[in-house]
Design a protein around this motif. Structure first.
Motif, PDB file in Angstrom:
ATOM      1  N   LEU A 142       3.115  16.533  -5.607  1.00  0.00           N
ATOM      2  CA  LEU A 142       1.423  15.433  -6.236  1.00  0.00           C
ATOM      3  C   LEU A 142       1.911  14.264  -6.298  1.00  0.00           C
ATOM      4  O   LEU A 142       1.528  13.256  -5.935  1.00  0.00           O
ATOM      5  CB  LEU A 142       1.098  16.780  -7.186  1.00  0.00           C
ATOM      6  CG  LEU A 142      -0.163  16.985  -7.950  1.00  0.00           C
ATOM      7  CD1 LEU A 142      -1.438  15.875  -6.821  1.00  0.00           C
ATOM      8  CD2 LEU A 142      -0.334  17.416  -8.851  1.00  0.00           C
ATOM      9  N   GLN A 188       3.953  12.621  -5.710  1.00  0.00           N
ATOM     10  CA  GLN A 188       4.759  11.673  -4.381  1.00  0.00           C
ATOM     11  C   GLN A 188       3.514  11.321  -3.531  1.00  0.00           C
ATOM     12  O   GLN A 188       3.354  10.006  -2.832  1.00  0.00           O
ATOM     13  CB  GLN A 188       5.759  12.372  -3.810  1.00  0.00           C
ATOM     14  CG  GLN A 188       5.357  13.109  -2.806  1.00  0.00           C
ATOM     15  CD  GLN A 188       5.005  13.618  -1.641  1.00  0.00           C
ATOM     16  OE1 GLN A 188       4.993  12.547  -1.041  1.00  0.00           O
ATOM     17  NE2 GLN A 188       4.790  14.318  -0.424  1.00  0.00           N
ATOM     18  N   ALA A 189       2.939  12.049  -3.676  1.00  0.00           N
ATOM     19  CA  ALA A 189       1.260  11.976  -2.889  1.00  0.00           C
ATOM     20  C   ALA A 189       0.400  10.565  -3.823  1.00  0.00           C
ATOM     21  O   ALA A 189       0.030   9.909  -3.309  1.00  0.00           O
ATOM     22  CB  ALA A 189       0.249  13.596  -2.888  1.00  0.00           C
ATOM     23  N   ARG A 210       1.537   8.867  -6.147  1.00  0.00           N
ATOM     24  CA  ARG A 210       2.305   7.421  -6.347  1.00  0.00           C
ATOM     25  C   ARG A 210       2.657   6.471  -4.959  1.00  0.00           C
ATOM     26  O   ARG A 210       2.229   5.661  -4.737  1.00  0.00           O
ATOM     27  CB  ARG A 210       3.633   8.355  -7.009  1.00  0.00           C
ATOM     28  CG  ARG A 210       4.709   6.819  -7.150  1.00  0.00           C
ATOM     29  CD  ARG A 210       4.142   6.196  -8.236  1.00  0.00           C
ATOM     30  NE  ARG A 210       5.012   4.731  -8.433  1.00  0.00           N
ATOM     31  CZ  ARG A 210       5.601   3.724  -9.255  1.00  0.00           C
ATOM     32  NH1 ARG A 210       4.234   3.434  -9.873  1.00  0.00           N
ATOM     33  NH2 ARG A 210       6.550   3.115  -8.901  1.00  0.00           N
ATOM     34  N   TYR A 211       2.744   7.659  -3.642  1.00  0.00           N
ATOM     35  CA  TYR A 211       2.825   6.862  -2.784  1.00  0.00           C
ATOM     36  C   TYR A 211       1.683   7.131  -1.376  1.00  0.00           C
ATOM     37  O   TYR A 211       1.939   6.259  -0.498  1.00  0.00           O
ATOM     38  CB  TYR A 211       4.615   7.286  -2.181  1.00  0.00           C
ATOM     39  CG  TYR A 211       5.521   7.078  -2.790  1.00  0.00           C
ATOM     40  CD1 TYR A 211       5.834   5.392  -3.334  1.00  0.00           C
ATOM     41  CD2 TYR A 211       5.743   7.680  -3.822  1.00  0.00           C
ATOM     42  CE1 TYR A 211       6.351   5.275  -3.842  1.00  0.00           C
ATOM     43  CE2 TYR A 211       7.108   8.038  -4.620  1.00  0.00           C
ATOM     44  CZ  TYR A 211       7.675   5.941  -5.165  1.00  0.00           C
ATOM     45  OH  TYR A 211       8.961   5.669  -5.961  1.00  0.00           O
ATOM     46  N   GLY A 212       0.945   8.160  -1.575  1.00  0.00           N
ATOM     47  CA  GLY A 212       0.439   8.121  -0.697  1.00  0.00           C
ATOM     48  C   GLY A 212      -0.872   7.477  -0.875  1.00  0.00           C
ATOM     49  O   GLY A 212      -1.122   6.074  -1.660  1.00  0.00           O
ATOM     50  N   PRO A 213      -2.380   6.837  -0.051  1.00  0.00           N
ATOM     51  CA  PRO A 213      -3.327   6.157   0.062  1.00  0.00           C
ATOM     52  C   PRO A 213      -4.254   6.259  -1.025  1.00  0.00           C
ATOM     53  O   PRO A 213      -4.819   4.760  -1.038  1.00  0.00           O
ATOM     54  CB  PRO A 213      -3.851   6.374   1.910  1.00  0.00           C
ATOM     55  CG  PRO A 213      -3.209   7.740   1.747  1.00  0.00           C
ATOM     56  CD  PRO A 213      -1.988   8.490   0.949  1.00  0.00           C
ATOM     57  N   ALA A 269      -3.582  16.928  -1.766  1.00  0.00           N
ATOM     58  CA  ALA A 269      -3.257  16.236  -2.289  1.00  0.00           C
ATOM     59  C   ALA A 269      -2.436  15.299  -0.617  1.00  0.00           C
ATOM     60  O   ALA A 269      -2.738  13.632  -1.007  1.00  0.00           O
ATOM     61  CB  ALA A 269      -1.838  15.820  -3.455  1.00  0.00           C
ATOM     62  N   HIS A 301       0.935   4.716   5.903  1.00  0.00           N
ATOM     63  CA  HIS A 301       0.487   3.853   4.665  1.00  0.00           C
ATOM     64  C   HIS A 301       2.101   3.667   3.875  1.00  0.00           C
ATOM     65  O   HIS A 301       2.820   4.298   4.026  1.00  0.00           O
ATOM     66  CB  HIS A 301      -0.224   5.065   3.737  1.00  0.00           C
ATOM     67  CG  HIS A 301      -0.659   4.706   3.044  1.00  0.00           C
ATOM     68  ND1 HIS A 301      -1.518   3.062   2.504  1.00  0.00           N
ATOM     69  CD2 HIS A 301      -0.116   4.645   1.253  1.00  0.00           C
ATOM     70  CE1 HIS A 301      -1.538   3.239   1.443  1.00  0.00           C
ATOM     71  NE2 HIS A 301      -0.727   3.497   0.336  1.00  0.00           N
ATOM     72  N   SER A 335       2.452   2.418   0.369  1.00  0.00           N
ATOM     73  CA  SER A 335       2.579   1.457  -0.718  1.00  0.00           C
ATOM     74  C   SER A 335       2.825   0.449  -1.961  1.00  0.00           C
ATOM     75  O   SER A 335       4.215   0.592  -1.458  1.00  0.00           O
ATOM     76  CB  SER A 335       1.877   2.980  -1.776  1.00  0.00           C
ATOM     77  OG  SER A 335       3.360   3.430  -2.068  1.00  0.00           O
ATOM     78  N   HIS A 386       2.516   9.312   4.790  1.00  0.00           N
ATOM     79  CA  HIS A 386       2.756   7.539   4.010  1.00  0.00           C
ATOM     80  C   HIS A 386       4.600   7.281   3.617  1.00  0.00           C
ATOM     81  O   HIS A 386       5.264   8.959   3.727  1.00  0.00           O
ATOM     82  CB  HIS A 386       2.424   7.488   2.542  1.00  0.00           C
ATOM     83  CG  HIS A 386       2.666   8.902   2.204  1.00  0.00           C
ATOM     84  ND1 HIS A 386       1.716   9.902   2.030  1.00  0.00           N
ATOM     85  CD2 HIS A 386       3.410   9.868   1.539  1.00  0.00           C
ATOM     86  CE1 HIS A 386       2.341  11.484   0.770  1.00  0.00           C
ATOM     87  NE2 HIS A 386       3.316  10.721   0.868  1.00  0.00           N
ATOM     88  N   VAL A 387       4.983   6.690   3.179  1.00  0.00           N
ATOM     89  CA  VAL A 387       6.046   6.290   3.100  1.00  0.00           C
ATOM     90  C   VAL A 387       6.760   6.812   1.418  1.00  0.00           C
ATOM     91  O   VAL A 387       6.139   5.914   0.399  1.00  0.00           O
ATOM     92  CB  VAL A 387       6.446   5.021   2.906  1.00  0.00           C
ATOM     93  CG1 VAL A 387       8.094   4.764   3.014  1.00  0.00           C
ATOM     94  CG2 VAL A 387       6.462   5.259   4.947  1.00  0.00           C
ATOM     95  N   LEU A 388       7.511   7.670   1.672  1.00  0.00           N
ATOM     96  CA  LEU A 388       8.354   8.066   0.220  1.00  0.00           C
ATOM     97  C   LEU A 388       9.735   6.933  -0.115  1.00  0.00           C
ATOM     98  O   LEU A 388      10.350   6.501   1.121  1.00  0.00           O
ATOM     99  CB  LEU A 388       8.410   9.211  -0.004  1.00  0.00           C
ATOM    100  CG  LEU A 388       7.842   9.849  -0.214  1.00  0.00           C
ATOM    101  CD1 LEU A 388       8.438  11.865  -0.128  1.00  0.00           C
ATOM    102  CD2 LEU A 388       6.520  10.631  -0.929  1.00  0.00           C
TER     103      LEU A 388
END
Lengths: 649, 340
Positions: A622, A624-625, A627-630, B25, B249, B251, B298-300
């Protein structure tokens, strides 16, 4: 080390050398400077550095020369000299980072080394520059590509300065001078000596150094009454005057009377016992004594700036009941010397009889009528110096007048003695203290009569009244050999010096003079009830911790960690898990490493604490989604918070 | 260590099916497309892993490099499977494959091609060199002279070659896998830093572990195995994957992280010079492709950390005397920089 690091270290070493140059032998400073310049040249021109053999030879020669100069290699001065030389040589061969660190640390140590010599504002400022430069060099040693090492060093030191201030104010002070440890520290001090020979005071008069300062709390007496009493010289061996046996007591040998003036004296260290006070002192300072000839003495040589409150009574008649032995001493003359002066004195005695004041008047009239002149560089006088002065050269400084006067009085049978000390002084208009310099050194005479006891006669006043009424510069001819600053033509310089000295006085009083007593006073005035050392240390600890917390909070805010609710939640998880787990890795336990991403962290927790692995993976996913998700979703942050709160590790 | 990360990612992906909230999510606009792409790629990796044994991470990195439209440099001793890996990728991706063995007497024309006068038509006809193919294995690139090396590297950079005043486009996709012997070997012309920078990634294969090697010894001939494989992706699908990678994506915290990493290499005394902006772009592109291979939209930070050992170390030069491996350099860099 690269060239930039080496250059900064060189600059630091130069800044360290600068304040030491005042106190170490000139040859050593020039040698060190040459070695540093040589190194700078090799750096900038990319020349090869000298061979190790040559450096070794230089070091050996340096050590031998230092040993020859000081006659030893042990002790403070030779030690500092050696360190300075070795610092210069070290920079010559320093290549590795380790060498650089050693040189930087040596720089810090050498900065401390100059404080036994000088603690003035100038030396403090120079040390500050050296500290900043050395720290910048150290910064550069750790971060060779740091763009602004000076700024970083300054900002680091500015943060340290707050702690320094706390320590200065609150660390329990110890009594006595901190720096005055070894005995050779006081060799260079100037001041009045135990003996007076022709020329000794005129030599002292060329020094503009400050002897002491006085602050009057009552009205200041007129300039021509400012006689600061110092050593009293009653023994004469034909060429020099010296003090008799110091017969001391701790009570005043006379009764006080008349009006008094109150003032505080701040005495510069002079490594002698004398304390100065206006004639005649009415109190004896703590740890002080008074001699039978009314001179104040300290119990130990004055080796640190000393401050004492004083009260003087100008109208005291002292010594009407003087002991016969002292009177005999005050009439003593060496046999045979100065026959012409003796003859004259005996002729006067035959005419005036036992009338002391009349004899004094005759002598002063003699000075006035015989074309005597007042000068800083009188001619050298041969044997029978009194005769030569009175009848031939007739040019002299105060010691010539005082000596010849006392000689004549004694030859005429009147008890008399020489008093040395300072006369006058100069009000600093900036802070309204009276500054008395070595150039105010003076010698005058005292004669004894049965009716008045001892009374002061200043024969110099008969020859050069302006010396007494104004100052030395006014009494000397225009083109005489006087220090530049004392000339009226350099008024602006004079003015600047006043300001500077007022500043230096404030520095002395507030910074250097911050002793246990002043610390207690200051802390009481700040509202600390009973400032004992336990309380000071406690307050110091508390304030330091507060300061530390403030800095930490600042850093945290800077990083912005506390502002983002998502990051705050994520950090909370890490804090919650810190110290947990079967294997404690360091003290951090299962706290997140600052470089660890959410999935790696979840994996680590999951393998260490399998019972919460599922929850942790959900939380991490949750996070990472979010924080780093769109898509940013504040509602989900709430859910993350809930998940973390429910987690029972 | 590196393979640990990989397992983490698998496990975390598994876990996302546990909780509906977490799974939601993860739902991203492009996730439908990337999930089919992910399935194809996973299959490709599985097949490749059956041929080149125990090198799953290197296969993933090579594929990442391809998806990120970069070129790959493999530095290792002869005989550890460099050529096999290149052939395998060409086969699985259905790409036209050429191998160029570099030697010290090679000329640029040997790569690019020459115009030959044809008597029949009475004119010069261009005979394209081996560079006109979709996947090129430039074997032992550091044996050739710098002149020949630069002909290849220019083609890699521009995607076209110019000879005799004619500019000719290279086919797309165009992917170079260069191999080189460790540069301290005798008779090599080490690639200068500026040319190393042209390669998105530099990886090492290393010896297989005991188990993988045993399996290799017992198994069939690799060439035959490769020949028996079916194409897993068409060139068109590969191109759409490359486009999808560009849409992954990134961020703001990831950009911050890349900047922090790059800034650290520029200030830290361990390196003679830091990473260039091109290196930062390469890092980001590789991380995007890695995330795509992982089926994420998305990138981690873990993606950055996973590709960093392949992307960063060959662009850095350490100041210390001791030679550190790429893994050690990347590890030190990762642990020195906090996540923003």
């Amino acid at each position: 080390m690269n060239r930039r690091q080496q250059s900064w270290l060189l600059a630091a070493a130069l800044a360290v050398l600068a304040p030491l140059a005042f106190d170490l032998p000139a040859w050593l400073c020039i040698t060190s400077l040459l070695i540093l310049s040589w190194r700078a040249l090799t750096l900038w021109r990319r020349l090869p550095v000298p061979a190790h053999g040559l450096l070794l030879l230089l070091a050996l020669a340096g050590v031998i020369t230092i040993a020859a100069h000081y006659h030893t290699l042990f002790g403070r001065d030779p030690g500092i000299a050696l360190l300075l030389l070795l610092l210069a040589l070290k920079l010559m061969e320093a290549n590795s980072l380790r060498d650089g660190h050693a040189a930087a640390l040596l720089c810090y140590f050498l900065m401390l080394c100059q404080f036994p010599y000088a603690q003035s504002m100038v030396s403090a400022a120079m040390t500050l520059i050296a500290v900043v430069l050395t720290t910048a060099a150290l910064v550069l040693l750790h971060h060779p590509r740091q763009a602004a090492p000076l700024r970083l060093a300054a900002s680091m030191l500015a943060q340290a300065a707050l702690f320094m201030l706390l320590l200065f104010v609150l660390f329990p002070r110890i009594e006595g001078p901190l720096w005055g440890l070894p005995g050779d520290a006081y060799a260079g001090l100037t001041g009045l000596a135990e003996t007076m020979t022709p020329g000794s005071i005129s030599r002292l008069s060329r020094s503009e150094a400050i002897a002491f300062r006085a602050e009057f709390s009552t009205r200041q007496p007129p300039q021509d009454a400012l006689y600061w009493r110092g050593p009293v010289l009653s023994r004469f061996d034909g060429s020099s005057w010296s003090a008799g046996r110091p017969d001391t007591g701790s009570t005043l040998p006379y009764a006080t009377r008349g009006g008094a003036s109150d003032y505080t004296v701040t005495l510069e260290p002079h490594d002698k016992l004398w304390l100065f006070a206006l004639e005649l002192p009415g109190v004896i300072p703590a740890d002080g004594l008074i001699t039978r000839d009314y001179q104040l003495l300290a119990k130990a040589p004055v080796r640190a700036r000393l401050r004492y409150a004083m009260r003087s009574y100008p109208e005291i008649f002292a010594g009407r009941d003087e002991s016969p032995e002292n009177l005999r001493q005050a009439r003593q003359l060496p046999l045979g010397a100065n026959p012409r002066a003796r003859l004259l004195a005996q002729a006067w005695r035959a005419e005036s009889g036992d009338d002391g004041p009349a004899l004094v008047r005759r002598m002063l009239d003699y000075y006035r009528s015989q074309d005597f002149s007042y000068t800083l560089n009188p001619p050298l006088l041969a044997e029978n110096s009194i005769d030569a002065f009175l009848f031939e050269s007739r040019r002299g400084f105060c010691e010539h007048y005082a000596a010849s006067f006392v000689f004549m009085m004694r030859a005429a049978g009147l008890p008399a003695r020489v008093v040395t000390g300072y006369q006058g002084g100069e009000i600093n208009p900036v802070d309204h203290t009276l500054i008395v310099r070595q150039s105010d050194a003076h010698a005058w005479a005292e004669v004894w009569t049965r009716e008045r006891g001892w009374w002061r006669v200043d024969p110099t006043a008969a020859v050069a009244p302006s010396r007494i009424e104004k100052n030395l510069a006014a009494a000397l001819p225009e083109n005489g050999p006087l220090l530049l600053l004392a000339r009226p033509a350099f008024l602006w310089l004079h003015e600047m010096r006043f300001r500077w000295e007022a500043l230096a006085n404030a520095w002395n009083q507030q910074v250097l003079g911050y002793n246990p007593r002043r610390q207690r006073e200051f802390l009481s005035s700040l509202g600390m009830a009973t400032p004992d050392w336990q309380r000071m240390v406690t307050v110091l600890g508390v304030l330091s911790s507060l300061l530390l917390c403030a800095f930490s909070a600042w850093v945290l805010v800077e990083r912005g960690q506390s502002r983002d609710p998502l990051q705050a939640a994520w950090n909370r998880l890490s804090n919650k898990l810190a110290g947990r787990g079967p294997r404690r890795v360091g003290a951090r336990g299962m706290a997140r490493q600052n470089w660890e991403g959410p999935q790696d962290y979840a994996k680590r927790i999951g393998s260490a604490l399998p019972e919460i692995a599922g929850e942790i993976f959900i939380i991490a996913e949750l996070y990472q989604a979010l924080r780093y998700g769109p898509v940013a979703n504040p509602r989900k942050v709430q859910e993350l918070n809930t998940l973390i709160r429910r987690l029972k590790p | 260590m590196q393979s640990d990360w990989h397992t983490v990612q698998k496990e975390v992906r598994l876990s996302s099916h546990i909780h509906p909230l977490a799974a939601n999510a993860d739902k991203m606009p492009s996730s439908d497309h990337s999930s089919t792409a992910h399935a194809a790629l996973a299959e490709l990796i599985r097949q490749a892993g059956g041929v080149v044994l125990g090198k799953e991470r290197q296969i993933r990195l090579a594929l990442t490099c391809l998806v990120a439209r970069g070129h790959l440099l493999i530095e290792d001793l002869p005989g550890v499977g460099k050529t096999t890996l290149a052939q395998l990728l060409a086969r699985l991706l259905g790409l036209h494959f050429q191998r160029i063995q570099f030697t010290s007497d090679m000329l640029p024309a040997d790569i690019i091609g020459v115009s030959v006068f044809e008597r029949a038509s009475n004119r010069f006809v261009f005979h394209p060199g081996p560079i006109f193919s979709q996947l090129i294995l430039a074997d032992e690139v550091n044996r050739a002279t710098p002149k020949t090396q630069s002909a290849l590297l220019e083609a890699m950079e521009e995607g076209q070659v110019t000879t005799e005043g004619m500019t000719r486009r290279l086919p797309t996709p165009f992917f170079v896998i260069a191999t080189q012997n460790p540069s301290h070997h005798i008779g090599t012309f080490p690639l200068p830093e500026s040319q190393l920078d042209r390669f998105l990634m530099k990886i090492e294969l290393g010896y297989p572990d005991r188990k993988a090697e045993r399996e290799l010894l017992l198994g069939a001939d690799r060439r035959e195995m490769i020949a028996g494989l079916a194409t897993a992706l068409t060139p068109d699908e590969l191109q759409s994957l490359q486009q999808a990678a560009g849409r992954i994506h990134v961020s703001a915290p990831i950009i911050d992280y890349v900047q922090a990493l790059v800034a650290y290499t520029r200030h830290c005394p361990d390196y003679q010079f830091g990473l260039s902006p091109r290196a930062a772009l390469a890092l980001l592109a590789a991380a995007r492709a890695w995330a795509l291979l992982d089926g994420r939209g998305h990138v981690l930070p873990e993606d950055i950390q996973a590709v960093l050992p392949a992307v960063a170390p060959h662009r850095l030069r350490s100041t210390g005397q001791t030679r550190r491996s790429a893994g050690e350099i990347a590890r030190a860099l990762i642990e020195a920089v906090a996540l923003p």
